[in-house]
Design a protein around this motif. Structure first.
Motif, mmCIF file in Angstrom:
data_model
loop_
_atom_site.group_PDB
_atom_site.id
_atom_site.type_symbol
_atom_site.label_atom_id
_atom_site.label_comp_id
_atom_site.label_asym_id
_atom_site.label_seq_id
_atom_site.Cartn_x
_atom_site.Cartn_y
_atom_site.Cartn_z
ATOM 1 N N LYS A 92 0.830 -1.189 0.000
ATOM 2 C CA LYS A 92 0.000 0.000 0.000
ATOM 3 C C LYS A 92 0.873 1.250 0.000
ATOM 4 C CE LYS A 92 -3.997 -1.780 -0.208
ATOM 5 N NZ LYS A 92 -4.717 -1.611 -1.472
ATOM 6 N N VAL A 93 0.399 2.298 -0.666
ATOM 7 C CA VAL A 93 1.146 3.544 -0.768
ATOM 8 C C VAL A 93 0.400 4.646 -0.028
ATOM 9 C CG1 VAL A 93 2.060 5.305 -2.325
ATOM 10 C CG2 VAL A 93 2.134 2.897 -2.991
ATOM 11 N N ILE A 94 1.060 5.251 0.960
ATOM 12 C CA ILE A 94 0.530 6.401 1.680
ATOM 13 C C ILE A 94 1.361 7.610 1.267
ATOM 14 C CG2 ILE A 94 -0.154 7.323 3.930
ATOM 15 C CD1 ILE A 94 -1.317 4.551 3.384
ATOM 16 N N VAL A 95 0.702 8.701 0.900
ATOM 17 C CA VAL A 95 1.385 9.898 0.408
ATOM 18 C C VAL A 95 1.152 11.059 1.368
ATOM 19 C CG1 VAL A 95 1.554 11.554 -1.501
ATOM 20 C CG2 VAL A 95 1.127 9.134 -1.987
ATOM 21 N N PHE A 96 2.222 11.811 1.651
ATOM 22 C CA PHE A 96 2.120 13.020 2.485
ATOM 23 C C PHE A 96 2.635 14.186 1.658
ATOM 24 C CE2 PHE A 96 3.061 16.179 5.604
ATOM 25 C CZ PHE A 96 2.225 15.934 6.691
ATOM 26 N N ASN A 97 1.783 15.222 1.468
ATOM 27 C CA ASN A 97 2.111 16.367 0.632
ATOM 28 C C ASN A 97 2.399 17.593 1.497
ATOM 29 O OD1 ASN A 97 1.391 15.223 -2.137
ATOM 30 N ND2 ASN A 97 -0.538 14.923 -1.063
ATOM 31 N N ALA A 98 3.661 17.982 1.609
ATOM 32 C CA ALA A 98 4.015 19.136 2.438
ATOM 33 C C ALA A 98 3.439 20.432 1.873
ATOM 34 C CB ALA A 98 5.534 19.241 2.553
#
Length: 437
Positions: free
Chosen positions: A84-90
């Protein structure tokens, strides 16, 4: 090298021994020339937000709505190795005074809670973190401590995209806190094209600011060192190719009389015999080189024997990869809107509505979907042992059965898709699939 950098940093900041003071005084690039990516400003009303396409997957009265609407945290299906891919966008973090950072931490934990029992990958887009929206060093320290073994155990990789001296320095400051094992999972990604080795960028909702910044730094390089495009052009399919080929074209490539593709028959047949009682089936990743080798064998027309390989998780990853690499999802683009809005269907009418939807599928999609759902029902029947209930299987398979035509996945779409997949499994005994179309 690291110690020298810290000494230089210490001297430049006037010799203050406080890491918090160090972070506060670090100069961050403001990037004022980049327009805001997030279409939602804090002044917009709920109706404005809805008209922009529903930027939050949560209802307006949810306690985390004010966090979710910024789309700082996203889930993007599986990477190239079944994680699974979790993305965090600063860049989507609003200014400090407009964001409750403790609440952001709790929301991140709530999101991860759905996936941490599976192997997962975390991608952090660093560009856009400025002196206006950066969290404090104490918050970062608390966040790392808050994520106990439950969260760290199954994270297989943390990719930091477009790292700066700031983020490298922060990691040096945190070195005493970070375990050696976790430290080995941290990877730097300098250009978006490098992400293609890990995940198909088309399935990520990459902020425009990040894409524009990537274009800017690529253009600043000498022609001899410019990285390739994010998504290289597709090569013509090989004569025996199985992956990335439309189901309609697989009919003459070792599919059986019902049109079930070879990869699905091989993997599901092996898992039915050997994997139904395996705890965490479909939650674990597999050896990266083996995954590539098996995929290449199928595409070259070579025989693959999972019995000889004797690896349940490898077969599970190959099955998910096959489904995810179909040019069009098994549930088809035609049904996308119906499925995403399926939560509006009355419970009593759901079975009949699903039957009508499924009969509109092409024959090969219908047969393959029935084959998969019947198998997943067998997996769920052993959930006391394998821990894979219908809800857990839906989280794993939903994004592999359906995605939008632009291939990108957001939490606002994944939730309804997973819910529909769970309902498919819940109602599978109600003759959703007739004997033949």
């Amino acid at each position: 090298m690291s110690s020298d950098l810290l000494v230089d940093l210490h001297d430049d900041l006037g010799g203050d021994d406080s890491p918090s003071a160090a972070l506060d005084q670090l100069k961050l690039v403001q990037d004022k020339q980049w327009p805001p990516d997030d279409p939602v400003s804090l002044s917009k009303s709920a109706s404005d937000i809805k008209s922009l396409g529903g930027t939050s997957h949560l209802p307006w009265d949810d306690p985390f709505y004010d966090i979710a609407r910024h789309q700082i945290v996203e889930v993007a299906g599986d990477d190239n190795f079944g994680r699974k891919v979790i993305v965090f966008n600063a860049c989507r973090m609003p200014p400090q005074h407009q964001l409750d950072h403790h609440k952001l931490l709790m929301y991140l934990k709530q999101t991860l809670d759905k996936y941490v029992e599976s192997d997962y990958t975390l991608i952090y887009f660093h560009h856009g973190l400025t002196s206006e929206n950066k969290p404090s060093l104490s918050w970062l320290r608390d966040a790392y401590r808050e994520f106990d073994r439950k969260y760290k155990k199954n994270i297989k990789a943390l990719y930091i995209v477009h790292p700066t001296m700031l983020i490298r320095t922060i990691l040096i400051l945190f070195k005493p806190l970070i375990s050696f094992k976790f430290g080995r999972k941290i990877n730097y990604i300098n250009y978006l094209s490098e992400l293609e080795e890990i995940v198909k960028c088309d399935q990520l909702v990459i902020p425009n600011r990040v894409r524009e910044y990537d274009d800017k730094i690529r253009l600043s390089l000498k022609p001899s060192v410019v990285p390739g495009p994010i998504s290289p052009p597709r090569s013509p399919p090989l004569p025996f190719q199985q992956f990335g080929v439309p189901l309609s074209a697989l009919g003459h490539k070792a599919a059986d009389s019902e049109g079930i593709p070879l990869v699905m028959r091989d993997t599901i047949g092996f898992l039915q015999e050997n994997g139904l009682k395996t705890e965490g089936i479909f939650r674990r990743s597999a050896n990266v080189s083996l995954v590539k080798e098996i995929k290449q064998k199928y595409n070259s027309g070579e025989e693959v024997s999972f019995s000889q390989l004797d690896d349940v998780h490898l077969a599970a990853v190959i099955l998910k990869m096959f489904l995810r690499e179909l040019p069009e999802p098994l549930l088809t683009y035609q049904l996308y809107n119906d499925i995403v809005n399926f939560h509006n269907v009355d419970t009593e009418s759901q079975a009949e509505r699903i039957r009508n939807m499924l009969t509109s599928l092409p024959e090969e999609n219908y047969a393959s979907l029935r084959f998969v759902i019947q198998f997943l029902a067998q997996v769920s029947a052993e959930s006391e042992v394998n821990k894979m209930t219908n809800a857990n299987l839906a989280v794993v398979f939903g994004p592999n059965l359906l995605w939008g035509q632009d291939a990108s996945m957001t939490l606002s779409a994944i939730g309804p898709i997973n819910n529909f997949t769970r309902i498919l499994l819940d109602l599978h005994q109600e003759n959703l699939f007739v004997a033949s179309q």
